[in-house]
Design a protein around this motif. Sequence first.
Motif, mmCIF file in Angstrom:
data_model
loop_
_atom_site.group_PDB
_atom_site.id
_atom_site.type_symbol
_atom_site.label_atom_id
_atom_site.label_comp_id
_atom_site.label_asym_id
_atom_site.label_seq_id
_atom_site.Cartn_x
_atom_site.Cartn_y
_atom_site.Cartn_z
ATOM 1 N N UNK A 184 -0.558 5.262 7.769
ATOM 2 C CA UNK A 184 -1.074 4.576 6.503
ATOM 3 C C UNK A 184 -0.329 3.954 5.246
ATOM 4 N N UNK A 215 -2.564 -6.865 11.705
ATOM 5 C CA UNK A 215 -2.471 -7.437 10.959
ATOM 6 C C UNK A 215 -1.404 -7.616 9.800
ATOM 7 N N UNK A 216 -1.616 -6.123 9.339
ATOM 8 C CA UNK A 216 -0.750 -5.281 8.576
ATOM 9 C C UNK A 216 0.674 -5.315 8.614
ATOM 10 N N UNK A 224 -0.991 0.580 7.587
ATOM 11 C CA UNK A 224 -1.831 0.441 6.827
ATOM 12 C C UNK A 224 -3.466 0.509 8.093
ATOM 13 N N UNK A 225 -4.285 1.537 7.261
ATOM 14 C CA UNK A 225 -5.622 1.577 7.871
ATOM 15 C C UNK A 225 -5.050 2.217 9.587
ATOM 16 N N UNK A 226 -4.558 3.012 9.775
ATOM 17 C CA UNK A 226 -3.927 3.635 11.122
ATOM 18 C C UNK A 226 -3.322 5.272 11.017
ATOM 19 N N UNK A 227 -3.624 5.573 10.864
ATOM 20 C CA UNK A 227 -2.989 7.030 10.749
ATOM 21 C C UNK A 227 -2.529 7.857 12.531
ATOM 22 N N UNK A 237 -7.483 -3.649 14.846
ATOM 23 C CA UNK A 237 -7.198 -3.374 13.426
ATOM 24 C C UNK A 237 -6.398 -3.434 12.258
ATOM 25 N N UNK A 238 -5.357 -2.218 13.533
ATOM 26 C CA UNK A 238 -4.021 -2.285 12.287
ATOM 27 C C UNK A 238 -3.090 -3.355 12.216
#
Lengths: 462, 227
Positions: free
Chosen positions: B129, B158-159, B101-104, B155-156
């Motif tokens: 993502x 943690x997912x 998530x949050x990472x493309x 910041x990705x």
Amino acid sequence: MALNRERLMQVLDRAHSGPICEPFKWDTEVIPQTIAAALKKYDLVKTCDPDNPVNQDDDLADRFFQAGFDVAVEVGMLCLDTQRVIKFSREEIQHGLDAAPAEFTLGEGKQKVTFRHRGLEDPFPPVWVAPLSIAVTEDLFIPVVEGIVRESVVDCLEGPSLQTIWGSKLRAGSPYELLAGKLQADLNYEAIRRAGREGIGMYAVGTAPTHYGVLGGYGIPGGYKPERDIVLLLTPVEMKTSYEVLHKLCQTYNCGGITYGGSWSMIGGYAGGPEGAAVSCIACTLLLYTAYQASNGASFPYDMKYMGNCGRKAQWALGVVFQALSRNTHICANSVLNQTAGPATKMLLYESAVGMMNLAVSGATSCTGPRTAGGKFTNYITPLETRFAGEVFKACAGMSRAKANDIANRLLPLYEADLGKAPKGKSFPECYDVERLKPTEEWQRIYDEVKDEVIKAGIPLN
Amino acid sequence: MVQGDVLERLREAIVGDSSLEDVEEAARAVVESGIDINDAIHAATEAIRSVGDCFEAGDIYLPELMIAGRKMERCMSVLRPHIKAAGSSVQGGRIVIGTVSGDIHDIGKNLVATMMAVRGFDIMDLGVNVPPLKFVHAAKDAGADIIALSSLMTTSLPYQQEVIDVLKETGLRDRFYVIVGGGPVTPEFAESIGADGWAENAAAAARLCEMLMTSGEKPPLAKTVVP
């Protein structure tokens, strides 16, 4: 210079009406085939010259520019969310370049800094933006930033980035990121105040990979200021965009601000070898200035083999890209230097010396860095390597490319064999007095020794 | 067509300038010829590994590798249903892979997925993502052996842990090996979140999957495997 609404809407409309293309086809057919054809057309196949890491062939740089221009027109940008291609005509791209500023300022008051298009071997001093968005823990964020902006060679502030927010894990694309955008601004202001650098220009928002950080921190009361700062629009490789990036673009328009367009191309990746990566970087840069109306930025190459760009092939490609942009446009191109070694190592400083020197003589307006230890480790960033890189960058303004090439060939053998196995070095608290913001004796000694070495090699740091 | 010719056609279809349809046709010819599926998979794997070797040597680039990976996937989609029927002892397994998530960012994930396909694994690529629950649902539905998580940003990260947390909370942690990788992912981080494996690069990630599948140990492993 506020963003043009007509051009903005054109991009958004084309992202929803352009030709459909699946990413796999884009990555494996459209990009490699178009770049390969351009390399052939302009006789650029196997022109990489690792023995001369700083290019001195103007005609070669110009042919790379033409190849990049052709690719930009042929390919356009793929919007990942709509899987449609945003295409631009040759005239539209040329207009985008013409409309970009040849000079602009960031910061305010005594901290105002002028970015100006630089020619090759230009004596006008380049702008040093530091550091890259390397993760640091919350307790060390202010000391790291304060230490870095205390360095007078640092002109603008970008990183580092937060890993947590008030103790909770910062998750990309989540509400935490919205809060982090503002928190980073708050922490930056405190660090800047302590360092006496109020008014320094900032790149917003270093911590935020998605649009939420920008929405939460830019153009809001107490946040990053549109009249002083610039918004980072980092576009996915190769020549792709997304709603996340376009959201940032729209927020910048709403706030009356300006944009930085950035990307990269990997040697060994979708674009192929160093020549293909160079063409891709040029094409992408033209698209960044067209689609995002960028005032600053560019796409830069790095090498997939060691995830950095301080080796010979990457340095050659880096020089070609910035020379091509310098000779054929008036834009204020910015690069990123990706070092692989960590703090308190000689290798980190050698990498910085070669890379910053190459950029200074190849016409880069500005550079963002350092990316100490490849940006891989939390708290592996210190002010001292930031100082060294900035000193080299500015000292090399006006140097000839021939001399830079000679110096690069003296320094590269000192570290190139270790590029794939670079030393991690030491973290900020391990090689700095965090209270006094002074490097340990060991780190200071390493800095002094390497400074002497590069002076002897010909970099005028004295 | 004699056995050698059929296998040579399959090899050539994978490494040569042929289409996915050509590969599928060559694989069907293998099945129809009655050749031992083990031999066919061995031939295909040898062929695709030669492509992987060329990539690692810098002789070819990512697009060629990705195309070859797609061909291997198509080949295996034809051969795989016949493995059981033939009583094969072929190794391999099914891997669900994606960027969290949050990472493309996709280039690293694409490279890893391709190297895994090159090693003969069945790949389900969820893209970028990807939310934690989607990994878990996809792995469960596909009967996957391994979940592979990619991340380029701190910041990705943690997912990656959240995928493991969701597996624990849903009582599925012992069903899948979980491996992690990407720019900011260190072996220490992998160990700290209870991942079963970490690899430094794409080739190592593929080797890691082979190690896990042949380890004989059930997930979760007591210690993170680092090839």
